[in-house]
Design an enzyme around this catalytic site. Structure first.
Site, mmCIF file in Angstrom:
data_model
loop_
_atom_site.group_PDB
_atom_site.id
_atom_site.type_symbol
_atom_site.label_atom_id
_atom_site.label_comp_id
_atom_site.label_asym_id
_atom_site.label_seq_id
_atom_site.Cartn_x
_atom_site.Cartn_y
_atom_site.Cartn_z
ATOM 1 N N HIS A 47 0.833 -1.200 0.000
ATOM 2 C CA HIS A 47 0.000 0.000 0.000
ATOM 3 C C HIS A 47 0.871 1.254 0.000
ATOM 4 O O HIS A 47 1.867 1.327 0.728
ATOM 5 C CB HIS A 47 -0.877 0.058 1.261
ATOM 6 C CG HIS A 47 -2.059 -0.854 1.233
ATOM 7 N ND1 HIS A 47 -1.951 -2.218 1.373
ATOM 8 C CD2 HIS A 47 -3.384 -0.586 1.083
ATOM 9 C CE1 HIS A 47 -3.164 -2.750 1.334
ATOM 10 N NE2 HIS A 47 -4.057 -1.781 1.155
ATOM 11 N N ASN B 224 8.365 -4.071 3.242
ATOM 12 C CA ASN B 224 6.961 -3.724 3.407
ATOM 13 C C ASN B 224 6.500 -3.929 4.849
ATOM 14 O O ASN B 224 5.724 -3.119 5.390
ATOM 15 C CB ASN B 224 6.116 -4.573 2.454
ATOM 16 C CG ASN B 224 4.631 -4.293 2.568
ATOM 17 O OD1 ASN B 224 4.215 -3.160 2.746
ATOM 18 N ND2 ASN B 224 3.826 -5.345 2.476
#
Length: 407
Positions: free
Chosen positions: A150, A180
Site C-alpha cells: 500500500h 513492506n
C-alpha cells in the site's frame, strides 16, 4: 491573504488539491469513464453529437488536434473524500497518492474505545476503469517474490468503505516483503502517530488540524559510470508487454495544517509542520547499517527534482507564481529546516561522499548541505531560522525522538 515570509497559508483544504484537480479536468477530456463504465460525453462532444462511426473524425480545425491526441498515461481517481490516486499506465505504479488524515472531522475520532475498521475479508482488486493491458493485475504478483505494498495504508482510514478503497491495485506498488512489513510499516505508523498527536495538542488551534500525505515510488540511478553519466538498474514483474516496474525508492511528503480563520469561503489553513522522506527499497540493511527515519529526510527541492512535480504548491509556493528560476522562499525555508535537522543528526547514512551508490541506497542525486543556495539566500534563511521571528512552521523531526529510532 497576505503573509509574512515565514508563513505559509492556504484558503480551504480543498485548495491543496488544486493541481490535481486541474489535471483531472485535463484527463477527463481524454479518457475519464463514467460510473457505469461508458466513456464520458466530454471525451468527444463533436463525435457523439454527429453519431460519427468508429474510425472517422469530423474535419474541424477546432477539434482536429483534440481528436488526434493520444490519451495521457496518468489516470486520476478519487475513491473517497480522503484519497486521490494518480496512476501511471507506463510503469503500472501510482505516480503518487494523496491522502488526508483528520480523525475528528473525517470518520471516527481516534480513541481507544472505538474499534478501527478491520482488514479481514478485504481483497486486492483491479481498477476496471483502466484498460486491462494498462492496469496493474493481481496475477502479475503471483510467485513474484514481492508484496502488494500500500502507498496509502489501509490503517490510515476510519471507515470500512475507505479501507476497502485502499486495496485498489492503483494504490499498490511491488515491495520486498521485509521492507513492506518492517521499514515501510514503521514509517506509516510514524505518520499516523504524528496525525494523532497534533490533533491532541491542547488549545483552540488543534481543532480542525489535518495531516496531508503524498506518497509515491521513485526510480533512481544505481551507480555512476562516468562523468555526468549514471546507470539505472531495477526489476519488473508480470508478463510482457504488460510489466510492473519495481521502484528503487519510495517517498513520503507530510504536512500538518491548522485553521487560523473561517469565513463564507471556508477555513484558512496555515502550515504547521512538514517533512520529506525517501527510503531505499531494500532488505539489505543489517544491524550494523540500519537506518533511522532522520537518515531518510531529504530536501523538498531535491525530491521535486527527481519526482518531477511540486508538492503542496498552495502552501509552499510554486515556480508558476512568477518567481522564474528562483526557488520560492517557503521551499528554501523548508530546505533550510531540513539541513538543520540533518546537520545535527550524527551518522547520517543517507549522504554518500564518494558519489557511488549500491542498489537500494540513496544519496547519489541528493546534493550536500547548502548546495544550490546563494550566500544571500543562506543569510536570509539563517535570519528566519535563528532570528527574533522564527518560522511559523517546523520540521516534523524537530524535537521528535521517533525520528531517531531505527526502522
Amino acid at each position: 491573504m497576505p503573509s509574512s515570509p515565514a508563513m505559509a497559508v492556504v484558503t480551504h483544504s480543498a485548495a491543496l488539491c488544486v493541481g490535481a484537480a486541474a489535471m483531472t479536468l485535463l484527463l477527463h477530456r481524454h479518457s475519464s469513464p463514467t460510473t457505469d463504465g461508458s466513456t464520458a460525453a466530454a471525451n468527444d462532444d463533436a463525435i457523439s453529437q454527429n453519431e460519427t462511426k468508429q474510425g472517422i473524425i469530423p474535419n474541424s480545425h477546432s477539434d482536429c488536434f483534440n481528436n488526434m491526441l493520444p490519451t495521457l498515461p496518468i489516470r486520476l481517481s478519487q475513491p473517497n473524500d480522503n484519497l486521490l490516486i494518480a496512476f501511471d499506465t507506463r510503469n503500472r505504479n501510482p505516480t503518487f497518492v494523496m491522502e488526508r488524515i483528520n480523525n475528528k472531522k473525517h470518520g471516527v475520532a481516534a480513541t481507544t474505545e472505538q474499534k478501527a475498521p478491520s482488514r479481514k475479508n478485504k481483497r486486492f482488486f483491479e481498477d476496471k476503469a483502466i484498460p486491462e493491458h494498462h492496469r496493474s493485475r493481481n496475477h502479475h504478483y503471483r510467485n513474484s517474490g514481492y508484496d502488494r505494498g500500500h502507498l496509502a495504508p489501509a490503517a490510515d482510514f476510519k471507515t470500512d468503505s475507505d479501507v476497502q478503497d485502499s486495496f485498489s491495485l492503483s494504490n499498490i506498488s511491488p515491495q520486498l516483503p521485509r521492507f513492506n512489513r518492517t521499514m515501510w510499516l514503521r514509517v506509516e505508523e510514524f505518520v499516523r502517530s504524528v496525525a494523532e498527536q497534533e490533533e491532541k495538542v491542547k488549545g483552540d488551534s488543534s481543532e480542525g488540524v489535518e495531516t496531508w500525505v503524498v506518497t509515491g515510488p521513485l526510480w533512481l540511478p544505481s551507480s555512476t559510470v562516468g562523468k555526468d553519466k549514471f546507470q539505472y538498474s531495477y526489476e519488473a514483474i508480470g508478463h510482457p508487454p504488460s510489466l510492473i516496474h519495481v521502484p528503487t525508492h519510495f517517498f513520503k511528503v507530510v504536512v500538518v495544517v491548522s485553521p487560523i480563520a473561517n469565513d463564507e469561503s471556508g477555513p484558512t489553513f496555515q502550515l504547521k509542520k512538514f517533512a520529506a522522506f525517501v527510503l531505499p527499497h531494500s532488505e539489505s540493511h543489517e544491524k550494523s547499517n540500519r537506518l533511522r527515519l532522520v537518515d531518510c529526510i531529504v530536501r523538498l527541492t531535491d525530491l521535486e527534482a527527481v519526482a518531477g512535480f511540486e508538492f503542496f504548491p498552495a502552501l509552499l509556493g510554486s515556480h508558476k507564481d512568477g518567481s522564474g528560476d528562483d526557488i520560492p522562499l517557503h521551499k528554501e525555508v523548508a530546505d533550510a529546516l531540513t539541513d538543520d535537522i540533518r546537520a545535527h543528526a550524527k551518522n547520517n547514512q543517507l549522504l554518500l561522499e564518494d558519489g557511488n551508490a549500491k542498489h537500494g541506497e540513496t544519496g547519489i542525486l541528493l546534493p550536500q548541505n547548502g548546495a544550490g543556495i546563494s550566500k544571500r539566500r543562506q543569510k536570509k534563511i539563517k535570519q528566519l531560522l535563528r532570528g527574533d521571528s522564527p518560522p511559523l512552521f517546523q520540521h516534523l523531526c524537530k524535537k521528535n525522538n521517533a525520528c531517531f529510532k531505527y526502522l
